[in-house]
Enzyme design. Structure first.
Site, PDB file in Angstrom:
ATOM      1  N   TYR A  93      33.206  88.831   7.341  1.00 19.89           N
ATOM      2  CA  TYR A  93      33.791  89.390   6.112  1.00 19.89           C
ATOM      3  C   TYR A  93      35.213  89.871   6.362  1.00 19.89           C
ATOM      4  CZ  TYR A  93      29.321  89.442   3.650  1.00 19.89           C
ATOM      5  OH  TYR A  93      28.175  89.095   3.017  1.00 19.89           O
TER       6      TYR A  93
ATOM      7  N   LYS B  49       9.040 115.057  14.488  1.00 20.97           N
ATOM      8  CA  LYS B  49       9.566 114.934  13.119  1.00 20.97           C
ATOM      9  C   LYS B  49      10.270 113.583  12.951  1.00 20.97           C
ATOM     10  CE  LYS B  49      13.760 117.376  14.569  1.00 20.97           C
ATOM     11  NZ  LYS B  49      14.419 118.697  14.619  1.00 20.97           N
TER      12      LYS B  49
ATOM     13  N   ARG C 134      20.748 128.404   9.195  1.00 22.70           N
ATOM     14  CA  ARG C 134      20.243 127.189   8.570  1.00 22.70           C
ATOM     15  C   ARG C 134      18.870 127.465   7.963  1.00 22.70           C
ATOM     16  NH1 ARG C 134      18.714 121.846  12.105  1.00 22.70           N
ATOM     17  NH2 ARG C 134      17.074 123.270  12.772  1.00 22.70           N
TER      18      ARG C 134
ATOM     19  N   MET D 231      25.244  93.069   6.882  1.00 26.77           N
ATOM     20  CA  MET D 231      23.988  93.775   6.638  1.00 26.77           C
ATOM     21  C   MET D 231      22.870  93.252   7.542  1.00 26.77           C
ATOM     22  SD  MET D 231      21.701  93.995   3.159  1.00 26.77           S
ATOM     23  CE  MET D 231      22.985  94.739   2.166  1.00 26.77           C
TER      24      MET D 231
HETATM   25  C1  LIG Z   1      14.503 119.115  15.943  1.00 22.41           C
HETATM   26  C2  LIG Z   1      14.135 120.455  16.421  1.00 22.41           C
HETATM   27  C3  LIG Z   1      13.724 120.654  17.756  1.00 22.41           C
HETATM   28  C4  LIG Z   1      13.806 119.563  18.803  1.00 22.41           C
HETATM   29  O1  LIG Z   1      15.162 119.439  19.187  1.00 22.41           O
HETATM   30  P1  LIG Z   1      15.615 118.418  20.350  1.00 22.41           P
HETATM   31  O2  LIG Z   1      17.054 118.737  20.525  1.00 22.41           O
HETATM   32  O3  LIG Z   1      15.401 117.051  19.815  1.00 22.41           O
HETATM   33  O4  LIG Z   1      14.792 118.703  21.540  1.00 22.41           O
HETATM   34  C5  LIG Z   1      13.252 121.891  18.115  1.00 22.41           C
HETATM   35  N1  LIG Z   1      13.213 122.922  17.223  1.00 22.41           N
HETATM   36  C6  LIG Z   1      13.630 122.767  15.936  1.00 22.41           C
HETATM   37  C7  LIG Z   1      13.592 123.929  15.017  1.00 22.41           C
HETATM   38  C8  LIG Z   1      14.121 121.548  15.505  1.00 22.41           C
HETATM   39  O5  LIG Z   1      14.553 121.401  14.247  1.00 22.41           O
END
Ligand SMILES: *Cc1c(COP(=O)(O)O)cnc(C)c1O
Length: 382
Positions: free
Chosen positions: A261, A41, A139, A309
């Site tokens: 700055y 992701k 969640r 920046m």
């Molecule tokens: C992001 C995520 C993972 C991976 O988690 P890591 O701590 O990066 O290994 C696994 N399962 C779900 C549902 C996640 O949102």
């Protein structure tokens, strides 16, 4: 394989062979029947999912997770033949696109399950999905109450082919946290609503909690990318990322001169400074103006003055006079400062460091393997 401008202010090197080694190392902790998926992701935590996912596929990984449907749509051309699961679920109206791209939604609510079931009935075939149970993180996922509705409804969810049932650990990186035992118990109890289904619970840190947490499929992300899954202990993973920033200017300043700055920094004696072409727009949080450093020849070079920046200023007075010239590179992430070290200096976690890495870097991929992707035509690396 190189991606991005030659004149970029910093060079990000991503070692895909190290990602593959990390995958092998995680898999070696699992029993023979446990599948090791990969979470890619947020563009593989900022590292480039279209490079990372094919490298993991070449390593034998056959289950991939993204968060958003859009991420799955972008990834699909680079991963033609493996399931891609969408963690954040089926967006309203997203059914047709999900089906056309062969993506598998994680159904997080009864409403999503109903929508997916309607798609299946309209098509006259069964559609694959993952069911997420909320085992205590509050969640995402179906609650206990929703699950009993699911079970009572029975045929209402006809046409859904449950690939596996999953939940997510809130405190896996704290081995002794009471939540781990509570979540595993609740997950197992609620999963009984899906007799015979495969189960998945563990993220990276969950893999290190031991076999009780592995079930049928584990879902590591961060550990693949070199983030330490065992905070406070030696990191068992290989580093994946290096970030070198380029020097664009050098100057000598006198005692009493101010830098940056707000004139926040005032030299207490004569100093030699270098300006680097990297700033908060590239993911170096402004807090590093207080306590940050970069490295050269193993020596820490403190960041002085505020982070701008597009640039930062470092104190190079301790280095031999001609060691650094315009065009020289210094280490921001590498042998002397890991992703987790930089995260600590920024008051955050490695996940945020990686996903904040800027889009202006020259990117070099070591060990790229994807011969099917057009970007790689004629550019195969060892
Ligand atoms: C992001 C995520 C993972 C991976 O988690 P890591 O701590 O990066 O290994 C696994 N399962 C779900 C549902 C996640 O949102």
């Amino acid at each position: 394989m190189s991606d991005g401008a030659r004149y970029a202010g910093a060079v990000l090197t991503i070692d895909l062979a190290a990602v593959r080694r990390n995958y092998r190392s995680l898999r070696s902790r699992l029993g023979p029947r446990v599948r090791c998926a990969a979470v890619v992701k947020a563009d593989a935590y900022g590292l480039g999912a279209r490079y990372v996912a094919p490298a993991l596929h070449a390593e034998g990984c056959r289950d991939f997770f993204v968060a958003h449907l859009e991420e799955g749509l972008s990834l699909r051309p680079h991963l033609p033949a493996a399931p891609i699961y969408v963690l954040n679920g089926l967006p309203i109206g997203g059914g047709a696109e999900c089906i056309n791209a062969g993506l598998v939604p994680v159904l997080n609510s009864v409403a999503q399950a109903e929508a997916w079931s309607r798609c299946a009935r309209a098509l006259g075939r069964r559609l694959p999905a993952v069911i997420q149970i909320d085992s205590g993180m509050n969640r995402l996922g179906m609650t206990e109450r929703e699950l009993s509705r699911w079970v009572a409804a029975g045929s209402q969810f006809a046409g859904i082919d449950v690939q596996f049932v999953m939940s997510h650990l809130a405190c896996a990186d704290a081995r002794l946290h009471a939540a781990n035992a509570m979540q595993i118990a609740k997950f197992q109890r609620l999963a009984q609503n899906f007799p015979g289904s495969l189960l998945s619970l563990a993220n990276s840190a969950g893999v290190f909690l031991g076999g009780d947490f592995h079930f049928d499929l584990v879902r590591p992300g961060s550990a693949l990318y070199g983030i330490n899954p065992l905070p406070g202990q030696a990191n068992p993973m290989r580093a994946v990322v290096r970030l070198n920033a380029r020097v664009i200017q050098i100057r000598d300043i006198d005692k009493g001169a101010h830098v940056g700055y707000g004139w926040d920094f005032c030299a207490e004696g004569p100093l030699r400074l270098a300006t680097l072409s990297i700033g908060y727009a590239d993911g170096l949080h402004r807090v590093l103006g207080k306590n940050g450093a970069v490295y050269c020849d193993g020596r820490a070079l403190p960041i002085v003055g505020r982070v701008s920046m597009d640039s930062i200023t470092i104190d190079i007075s301790e280095l031999p006079r001609d060691r650094i010239v315009p065009g020289s590179e210094v280490e921001v992430i590498g042998d002397h400062q890991s992703v987790d070290d930089l995260a600590e200096a920024m008051g955050t976690i490695g996940y945020e460091v990686l996903t904040s890495l800027g889009r202006r870097f020259e990117r070099n991929y070591l060990g790229a393997t994807d011969v099917s992707s057009p970007e790689f035509a004629g550019e195969l690396l060892s």
